[in-house]
Scaffold this active site. Sequence first.
Site, PDB file in Angstrom:
ATOM      1  N   HIS A  69       0.885  -1.172  -0.039  1.00 61.79           N
ATOM      2  CA  HIS A  69       0.093   0.033   0.063  1.00 61.79           C
ATOM      3  C   HIS A  69       0.823   1.209  -0.023  1.00 61.79           C
ATOM      4  O   HIS A  69       0.623   2.271  -0.886  1.00 61.79           O
ATOM      5  CB  HIS A  69      -0.757   0.168   1.140  1.00 61.79           C
ATOM      6  CG  HIS A  69      -1.912   1.184   1.562  1.00 61.79           C
ATOM      7  ND1 HIS A  69      -3.224   1.200   1.437  1.00 61.79           N
ATOM      8  CD2 HIS A  69      -1.463   2.569   1.730  1.00 61.79           C
ATOM      9  CE1 HIS A  69      -3.724   2.233   1.839  1.00 61.79           C
ATOM     10  NE2 HIS A  69      -2.591   3.108   1.664  1.00 61.79           N
ATOM     11  N   GLU A  70       1.768   1.330   0.897  1.00 67.21           N
ATOM     12  CA  GLU A  70       2.696   2.337   0.796  1.00 67.21           C
ATOM     13  C   GLU A  70       3.416   2.513  -0.393  1.00 67.21           C
ATOM     14  O   GLU A  70       3.848   3.704  -0.936  1.00 67.21           O
ATOM     15  CB  GLU A  70       3.697   2.266   2.028  1.00 67.21           C
ATOM     16  CG  GLU A  70       3.197   2.046   3.444  1.00 67.21           C
ATOM     17  CD  GLU A  70       2.820   3.173   3.794  1.00 67.21           C
ATOM     18  OE1 GLU A  70       2.846   4.238   3.330  1.00 67.21           O
ATOM     19  OE2 GLU A  70       1.993   2.984   4.904  1.00 67.21           O
ATOM     20  N   HIS A 101       1.480   4.227  -2.946  1.00 70.29           N
ATOM     21  CA  HIS A 101       1.357   5.751  -2.847  1.00 70.29           C
ATOM     22  C   HIS A 101       2.659   6.378  -3.449  1.00 70.29           C
ATOM     23  O   HIS A 101       2.644   7.306  -4.081  1.00 70.29           O
ATOM     24  CB  HIS A 101       1.522   5.806  -1.172  1.00 70.29           C
ATOM     25  CG  HIS A 101      -0.075   5.957  -0.682  1.00 70.29           C
ATOM     26  ND1 HIS A 101      -1.052   6.494  -1.369  1.00 70.29           N
ATOM     27  CD2 HIS A 101      -0.502   5.451   0.509  1.00 70.29           C
ATOM     28  CE1 HIS A 101      -2.204   6.300  -0.632  1.00 70.29           C
ATOM     29  NE2 HIS A 101      -1.878   5.624   0.619  1.00 70.29           N
ATOM     30  N   HIS A 137      -7.263   7.781  -0.984  1.00 69.88           N
ATOM     31  CA  HIS A 137      -7.623   6.667  -0.814  1.00 69.88           C
ATOM     32  C   HIS A 137      -8.880   6.589  -1.597  1.00 69.88           C
ATOM     33  O   HIS A 137      -9.620   7.668  -1.740  1.00 69.88           O
ATOM     34  CB  HIS A 137      -7.709   6.458   0.636  1.00 69.88           C
ATOM     35  CG  HIS A 137      -6.436   6.385   1.304  1.00 69.88           C
ATOM     36  ND1 HIS A 137      -6.027   7.302   1.944  1.00 69.88           N
ATOM     37  CD2 HIS A 137      -5.625   5.416   1.360  1.00 69.88           C
ATOM     38  CE1 HIS A 137      -4.770   7.019   2.672  1.00 69.88           C
ATOM     39  NE2 HIS A 137      -4.524   5.854   1.935  1.00 69.88           N
TER      40      HIS A 137
END
Length: 724
Positions: free
Chosen positions: A242-243, A246, A321
């Site tokens: 997820h990071e 980003h 998100h």
Amino acid sequence: MWLLLLLLGDAASRCLHDETQKSMSLLRPSLSQLPANFRSSFLTLPDSRDPQPLRIQTCYIGDPGSEGVWDPEGDGMRGRSQAMSAVREAAQRIQGILAVPPVQGPLLLSRDPAQYCHAVWGDPETPNYHRCSLLNPGYKGESCLGAKIPDAHLRGYALWPEQGPPQLVQPDGSGVQNADFLLYVRVAHTSKCHQEPSIIAYAACCQLDSEDRPLAGTIVYCAQHLTSPSLSHNDTVMATLHELLHTLGFSGQLFKKWRDCPSGSSERENCSTRQQVIMRDEWGQLLLTTPTVSHSLAKHLGVLGVSLGVPLEEEGPLSSHWEARLLQGSIMTAIFDGAQRTRLDPITLAAFKDSGWYQVNHSAAEELLWGRGSGLEFGLVTTCGTGSSDFFCTGSGLGCHYLHLDKGRCSSDPMLEGCRMYKPLANGSECWKKENGLPPGAKNPHGEIHHSQSRCFLANLTSQPLPGDKTSHHSQNPPLKEEELTGRCYLHQCTERGAYKVQLKGSPWVPCLPGKTIQIPGYFGLLFCPWGRLCQTNEGADAVTSPPVSLSTQGLLFQLSLGLAAPGGYTLGKEQREELTEAVLQALGSRAGTGRCYFHSPSITANLMFTVHMWKSPGCQGPSVGMLHRALTLTLQEKPIKVYYGGASFTTEDSKLLVTPDSNPSRMHLGLPTGLCLIMLILVCALGTVAYQKRATLQVGPSPSYHSQALPGTRGPAGGIREV
Ligand SMILES: *[C@@H]1O[C@H](CO)[C@@H](O)[C@H](O)[C@H]1NC(C)=O
Ligand SMILES: *[C@@H]1O[C@H](CO)[C@@H](O)[C@H](O)[C@H]1NC(C)=O
Ligand SMILES: *[C@@H]1O[C@H](CO)[C@@H](O)[C@H](O)[C@H]1NC(C)=O
Ligand SMILES: *[C@@H]1O[C@H](CO)[C@@H](O)[C@H](O)[C@H]1NC(C)=O
């Protein structure tokens, strides 16, 4: 910047993004401040070579001073190796998904002149105009989210006199070989970790290439969580992924830099910055509106042809998100819900395609079950409490999380804006964990089994008879009250895609017909067989016991007819009928949860009779035609199909199964009446005041009622609907 918060007493972790990325300056390569003879010969600009898997190189940066302070027992080493193994696993996964034109030669990062330089020459007439005339004595090198970037990874810099050659302060570093993206990794107990003890990790992007593609970033793991038993290795990998997503472009800060590249063109110079990536619709909902993303959501909801933006979570001016009401379970929602319940979904991958920086391997996407095929009104704050979708619940009772891996309680969270869903219980909710089961020898009146192949089922099964029941008189048990429906863990076994059977303690295997309630021998009460959730993928394939029905496709023909009832005077041209055919086919396919390979030669007659032949083309993956046909018949009886087309909505009202003589009865192992099946479905059209105009203005659109309500949080309206 992305923060993962592990909420205590809850399996969910929250991600706060943007907070720190906003304060980061994103460096792009500028003209080198070194003269040619001091400059390394390589360039880090990507060229237009064929895209290759994205090479992410990771680099652990130890924090000077902090290491060894918080951790005299060697937890630091453990944390570090855990972080690095998670990062490597996540990077490897990304490599199978994203491709870029490879960076030529070693990757070199830029230095920020605003950091090392105190003043520049200001006279445009002088040869060294705008070059550094005075160094910043306090310059400590470059860093990215607290990670000090090694000089070897950085370009050099020089001090320039008013005229003539410069004085070299630092030459170019050697760079990083075989890298398209550099990820610095820190494990620390930063003030952020201290202030928000539930943060697992956070990350930011620091450098871009000349086309604004992210080149480098840092992920910081809060040390205390890495070694905590509440976080499994898979959880850490998912959180890292997820990071990483980003930092690679899925960020409120980077959306505005996304590029529009003409499709089919390998000429990267023909790309331009996208005109519009995010917008606010008339109800104030923030949407990501790029084409692949919009198409992907429409496909997911089963409303292909409608132009939808994908709602983003409300997180202030920037948002990084997906809206959780709509895309629960996606890796890019703000609450991290554990690896088991998180998917790298097709809509997120579509976003990377739309960034213009990457070529995306869409077959790496994981199926998102939440809201699949649920239509336009799914996930709105105005519809989630009406009982129109069983993904949401009301009240606070017990049941099953929608993936059926966990028992759940109907509850909400800040991201759900009042909508409620069955969230995993705080403790021991997982049916698939043996250790959540009762100790051996304990009373097990509900026949629960905890096993890797167990799932949560809504049931009120009990082995003890109800009071009043004749058999209960000899029982020592006090009279029981009627069992309430709740989530229970039972063993399941996929038989085919979408079909399964269940077993309780001491019971035989009982087929579970999706959408039906069943009884179990030896137990009182009922068990509900969920529709469209279990056995959707090849999950549990090793548990398949019944041999797949073997079928030659030739000679088998199923015809599915939908009668489209419409008000008088309602006529469609040939092209409009073709479009409607496509819309009905989409809806059928999405209901069936299968690909196009089952449906052939669809058509709609002038008096609106829809026909599609059903057989499996070679190479088609999935259940047998008979199985699918049966499942479709069942679901169509239970819940009509709704098709939105041209501003009107069509609903199937009635269905019957017709059988015609079969040309090849020996092939029918299907448990179906021998013959050619014809399902008649009557579609009713709610037309309102919408009238069709010429083809150019025709689009699949939401139903008129959708327009008449000013719904907050709705998705963007479809264009091209003309009202008269
Ligand atoms: C790219 O742009 C150039 C100049 O604008 C044009 O000649 C060329 O046809 C374009 N290529 C593609 C594939 O669109
Ligand atoms: C694309 O993804 C699939 C599924 O993960 C994988 O098997 C395949 O190797 C990937 N293709 C490439 C070119 O990486
Ligand atoms: C969770 O359940 C286990 C076993 O039932 C128990 O030992 C433990 O104390 C429980 N933890 C919490 C936080 O309730
Ligand atoms: C189970 O639930 C059904 C429907 O709610 C009810 O009719 C039945 O009596 C219940 N059975 C038991 C054993 O509680």
